[in-house]
Enzyme design. Structure first.
Site, short mmCIF file in Angstrom:
data_model
loop_
_atom_site.label_atom_id
_atom_site.label_comp_id
_atom_site.label_asym_id
_atom_site.label_seq_id
_atom_site.Cartn_x
_atom_site.Cartn_y
_atom_site.Cartn_z
N HIS A 194 0.51 -1.04 0.72
CA HIS A 194 0.08 -0.27 -0.11
C HIS A 194 0.86 1.52 -0.30
CE1 HIS A 194 -3.71 -1.66 1.35
NE2 HIS A 194 -3.45 -2.09 0.73
N ARG A 301 -5.88 -10.88 -9.35
CA ARG A 301 -6.21 -11.26 -8.00
C ARG A 301 -7.22 -11.08 -6.60
NH1 ARG A 301 -1.04 -10.09 -9.70
NH2 ARG A 301 0.41 -12.02 -10.07
N ARG A 337 -8.87 -14.71 -10.72
CA ARG A 337 -8.50 -15.97 -10.12
C ARG A 337 -9.72 -16.28 -8.85
NH1 ARG A 337 -2.20 -15.58 -8.23
NH2 ARG A 337 -3.13 -14.99 -6.50
N ASN A 458 5.48 -16.09 -12.41
CA ASN A 458 6.57 -15.94 -10.34
C ASN A 458 6.66 -17.53 -10.04
OD1 ASN A 458 5.84 -13.98 -12.11
ND2 ASN A 458 4.59 -12.60 -9.92
N ARG A 469 11.37 -16.87 -4.06
CA ARG A 469 11.42 -15.79 -4.49
C ARG A 469 11.09 -14.52 -3.62
NH1 ARG A 469 5.39 -14.42 -6.51
NH2 ARG A 469 3.96 -15.75 -5.71
N CYS A 506 1.02 -14.53 -17.70
CA CYS A 506 0.53 -13.10 -16.87
C CYS A 506 1.12 -13.17 -15.23
CB CYS A 506 -0.97 -13.54 -16.43
SG CYS A 506 -1.34 -15.44 -15.16
#
Length: 585
Positions: A194, A301, A337, A458, A469, A506
């Site tokens: 944020h 998402r 998703r 990812n 990651r 994506c």
């Protein structure tokens, strides 16, 4: 003394030079204090007063955010307001006061410690990114209970500075004075935190994820922060400063070039039409995707609907959001998703702690095990699909049975909605995310049963290379150009082509200009990228030739190392694309 260069993650563009101000925006210390049994009601009253006070302050900051950054960005603070209304949190604190005779501040601090422990070790990156929101709430409530002032990070400091911190909370970020703060450098944080979103909206250059920056930089030291490339230079020379100023101007000129071509489609130099959609992590990014001329949403998402809440979002709440996103792209598709969260953070039920949540009970596994969580989401998508072109995509698929079970649920809920006379689509396309080696190896079977497939690079990189990651130590090993990843992408694309279904990428790989060349070489034509990368990817695509890239595919697929792949791709792209994109300082 030579300069020290620290590499992080660029989240807000621009270059700033000036003295560093190292700040420690921390929660006030809470004394270990017990209360007398007869003081319980008074302590609970103090707690409720502090919660109400914190809510008023956050609402005021929300209004300020709307004025400075826009209404979409201001909605960031709705997550904090939901934390303050969470009955699990409030009830838990009150029980600690009643049963253990803790003071209100100690009980609240203990409950927050419990929440922080759950969030920080959770498998969902989105939940870990919300720790700053939790800190915001904690500071406001505890300062009220303790009767102390909220910390002022700029107190007694003259002149503009570059703020260096472990992390910044959203409410602090939105209140920073652009004249007093030249830029922000944080040890923690991600592109979708944020604070990063707010810094970008306000126009303050920012870099996050700078390892060890608090111990490597001292207050007063001269630094240069590069929000284009994600670096912080400590004690630069005059020549370094001159190069930084020149680079900043160069990047601003390039940004104007991108803006001038913003309305042009992604058509390669040899006339191949590409589809470039946007990823949507949070609702406040919707306007960026729309204004950036995304051709729909390739990955929406939905975890933000759940994290930090004490209850699951209702069907109507989900329907309203999915419909709003879908109607923002009336002629394009929106891929939603399904929930990708571990079971322990679905409100309403708990799961045992897991040693490795990345390989644990999460995503479609939880949804199928708990239809009371999954079915309302499916119903909301079906209802919204009556007004928009929506698709449903399931994450972390490793078994054919997961796809087939999802299809049955979609069919059953569509029939139930029709029987109830509720307006809804008769069905929606159901696709799968390819994120694991298992999914790659059964891509042919998945493609015969799915309506579309999308590669989430990812997680595919993480699971294929066994590289976390989020581990800074392994950052150099986390690469989407590893030969194993290229061969996996080739397998998936061929499987989808054999079944004549759409295949897309994506993950973050699609937002990288060099990796875009590799993806074109492997035959990919549909991409979903970070919303702020839309113009860049279209600009690069118009300067590449798909036919030339395809001819390079055999060489790329037999490369021995990721460095060999990168060298070949860079050499090809450098001939066509401005090297400013390829040489990051």
């Amino acid at each position: 003394m030579p300069h020290r260069l620290i590499h992080g993650i660029a989240v807000s563009p621009g270059i700033a030079a000036g003295p560093a101000l190292v700040v420690r925006w921390e929660v006030p210390e809470v004394p270990e204090q017990a209360i007398a049994p007869e003081a319980v009601d008074r302590e609970i009253a103090r707690l409720r007063d502090a919660l109400a006070f914190a809510k008023e302050r956050i609402q005021a900051v929300r209004r300020q955010a709307a004025e400075r950054a826009g209404e979409e960005e201001a909605r960031i603070f709705d997550a904090q307001l939901m934390i303050l209304d969470d009955q699990d949190l409030i009830g838990g604190v009150e029980r600690l006061i009643r049963d253990n005779h803790f003071s209100a501040e100690r009980a609240f601090a203990l409950k927050i410690v419990e929440w922080r422990g759950l969030w920080s070790t959770h498998g969902s990156p989105l939940l870990r990114e919300r720790l700053a929101d939790l800190t915001d709430v904690e500071i406001r409530v505890l300062t009220r209970l303790l009767g102390v002032d909220e910390p002022d990070v700029l107190a007694d400091h003259d002149g503009p500075v570059i703020l260096v911190a472990r992390d910044l909370t959203p409410s602090l970020t939105v209140q920073l004075d652009r004249e007093a703060v030249l830029a922000i450098a944080c040890e923690q944080g991600t592109r979708t935190s944020h604070s990063a979103i707010l810094a970008h909206a306000i126009g303050i250059p920012a870099v996050v994820g700078l390892p060890g920056v608090l111990s490597r930089v001292k207050t007063g030291e001269s630094v240069i922060l590069d929000g284009w490339t994600g670096t912080l230079m400590v004690e630069p020379t005059p020549e370094d400063a001159a190069r930084a100023r020149a680079r900043d101007e160069q990047q601003r000129v390039f940004a104007r070039e991108l803006a001038a071509e913003a309305d042009r489609d992604a058509v390669t130099g040899d006339g191949r039409r590409l589809t470039v959609r946007a990823n949507l992590d949070l609702p406040e990014e919707l306007s960026v995707a729309v204004n950036g001329r995304a051709e729909g949403i390739g990955l929406m998402r939905t975890e933000f609907l759940v994290v930090g809440r004490g209850r699951m979002p209702g069907e109507d709440e989900q329907y309203s959001l999915y419909r709003r996103v879908g109607e923002s792209f009336p002629t394009s598709e929106v891929v939603i998703r399904t929930f990708d969260l571990g079971g322990d953070k679905f409100p309403g039920f708990r799961a045992a702690a897991e040693n490795n949540p990345f390989l644990g009970w999460r995503a479609i596994r939880v949804c199928l095990d708990h239809p009371e969580v999954f079915r309302p989401q499916v119903r909301a998508i079906l209802r919204a699909a009556a007004k928009a072109r929506l698709k449903l995509m399931i994450p972390l698929v490793t078994r054919i049975e997961e796809l087939e079970a999802t299809r049955r649920i979609v069919e059953e809920e569509a029939a139930a909605l029709a029987k109830a006379g509720i307006e809804a689509a008769a069905s929606v396309p159901v696709g799968v995310m390819i994120e694991t080696p298992a999914a790659v190896l059964i891509a042919d079977q998945l493609s015969r049963r799915a309506d579309f497939v999308s590669v989430g690079t990812n997680d595919l990189v993480q699971y294929t290379l066994a590289v976390d990651r989020g581990n800074a130590r392994l950052a150099s090993r986390f690469t989407s150009l590893h030969p194993a990843i290229l061969r996996s992408l080739d397998i998936v694309r061929r499987a989808a082509a054999a079944s004549r279904i759409e295949v897309s990428v994506c993950g973050e790989m699609a937002s990288d200009p060099v990796a875009l060349y590799v993806l074109l070489a492997l035959g990919y034509r549909t991409f979903s990228v970070a919303a702020r990368s839309l113009a860049l990817i279209r600009w690069v695509a118009r300067r590449l030739r798909a036919e030339d890239a395809e001819q390079a595919a055999p060489r790329l697929l037999v490369a021995r190392t990721a460095d060999e792949v990168a060298e070949q791709a860079r050499a090809a792209v450098r001939q066509l694309v401005d090297p400013r994109l390829l040489e990051p300082a």
